[in-house]
Write a protein that holds these residues in place. Structure first.
Motif, PDB file in Angstrom:
ATOM      1  N   THR A  36     -30.021  11.347 114.278  1.00 61.16           N
ATOM      2  CA  THR A  36     -29.497  12.713 114.204  1.00 61.16           C
ATOM      3  C   THR A  36     -28.251  12.824 113.339  1.00 61.16           C
ATOM      4  N   ALA A  37     -27.604  11.690 113.078  1.00 59.62           N
ATOM      5  CA  ALA A  37     -26.376  11.726 112.267  1.00 59.62           C
ATOM      6  C   ALA A  37     -26.151  10.335 111.694  1.00 59.62           C
ATOM      7  N   GLY A  38     -25.272  10.278 110.728  1.00 55.31           N
ATOM      8  CA  GLY A  38     -24.945   8.981 110.153  1.00 55.31           C
ATOM      9  C   GLY A  38     -24.110   9.125 108.902  1.00 55.31           C
ATOM     10  N   SER A  39     -23.667   7.979 108.423  1.00 52.88           N
ATOM     11  CA  SER A  39     -22.864   7.939 107.207  1.00 52.88           C
ATOM     12  C   SER A  39     -23.247   6.688 106.423  1.00 52.88           C
ATOM     13  N   ARG A  40     -23.781   6.904 105.235  1.00 52.97           N
ATOM     14  CA  ARG A  40     -24.152   5.777 104.380  1.00 52.97           C
ATOM     15  C   ARG A  40     -22.912   4.959 104.015  1.00 52.97           C
ATOM     16  N   ALA A  41     -21.835   5.648 103.679  1.00 50.29           N
ATOM     17  CA  ALA A  41     -20.605   4.957 103.271  1.00 50.29           C
ATOM     18  C   ALA A  41     -20.036   4.094 104.399  1.00 50.29           C
ATOM     19  N   ASP A  42     -20.103   4.595 105.631  1.00 51.48           N
ATOM     20  CA  ASP A  42     -19.583   3.849 106.784  1.00 51.48           C
ATOM     21  C   ASP A  42     -20.633   2.931 107.406  1.00 51.48           C
ATOM     22  N   GLY A  43     -21.900   3.105 107.012  1.00 50.31           N
ATOM     23  CA  GLY A  43     -22.974   2.302 107.582  1.00 50.31           C
ATOM     24  C   GLY A  43     -23.208   2.580 109.048  1.00 50.31           C
ATOM     25  N   ILE A  44     -23.106   3.846 109.427  1.00 47.76           N
ATOM     26  CA  ILE A  44     -23.265   4.250 110.827  1.00 47.76           C
ATOM     27  C   ILE A  44     -24.505   5.145 110.950  1.00 47.76           C
ATOM     28  N   ILE A  45     -25.317   4.889 111.980  1.00 51.34           N
ATOM     29  CA  ILE A  45     -26.458   5.751 112.290  1.00 51.34           C
ATOM     30  C   ILE A  45     -26.389   6.093 113.774  1.00 51.34           C
ATOM     31  N   VAL A  46     -26.561   7.370 114.098  1.00 52.90           N
ATOM     32  CA  VAL A  46     -26.555   7.832 115.481  1.00 52.90           C
ATOM     33  C   VAL A  46     -27.959   8.315 115.829  1.00 52.90           C
ATOM     34  N   PHE A  47     -28.484   7.810 116.940  1.00 53.34           N
ATOM     35  CA  PHE A  47     -29.779   8.237 117.462  1.00 53.34           C
ATOM     36  C   PHE A  47     -29.548   9.005 118.756  1.00 53.34           C
TER      37      PHE A  47
END
Length: 113
Positions: A36-47
């Motif tokens: 549902t969210a994330g940041s390529r630059a930070d390498g974060i993915i939220v499920f």
């Protein structure tokens, strides 16, 4: 005849007592988590997904997270410890619906060294 009548009343009473608890609830539905969210630059993915108490098929979620990280150029992924369960709907002081949230960190081997 009276004995049969009393036996029938006993059976009917037992059925009336047990019926509300028998078969009312099947197995809990599985929790399906989607990104549902994330940041390529930070390498974060939220499920996130609705949580009813059923099992989470972690292997499937981990695989989706790894695929996303690899598309972004990372080599691996780690799930943060724990998960969040957020009340999404309250009724009469009780939470009727939860949202489960899990966060992943994409990692690269060259960053680790």
């Amino acid at each position: 005849m009276i004995r049969d009548f009393l036996k029938l009343i006993g059976i009917v009473g037992l059925v009336a007592l047990v019926a509300p608890f028998a078969g009312c609830h099947g197995p809990l539905p599985p929790t399906i988590l989607v990104p549902t969210a994330g940041s390529r630059a930070d390498g974060i993915i939220v499920f996130e997904g609705q949580w009813w108490g059923g099992e989470v098929k972690w292997a499937q979620v981990d695989k989706k997270a790894l695929e996303r990280c690899q598309k972004w150029g990372y080599t691996d992924v780690e799930r943060f410890e724990g998960d969040e369960k957020i009340c999404a709907e309250m009724e009469d002081g009780y939470c009727q619906r939860h949202i489960m949230r899990v966060t992943y960190q994409c990692i690269s081997e060259d960053i680790e060294k």
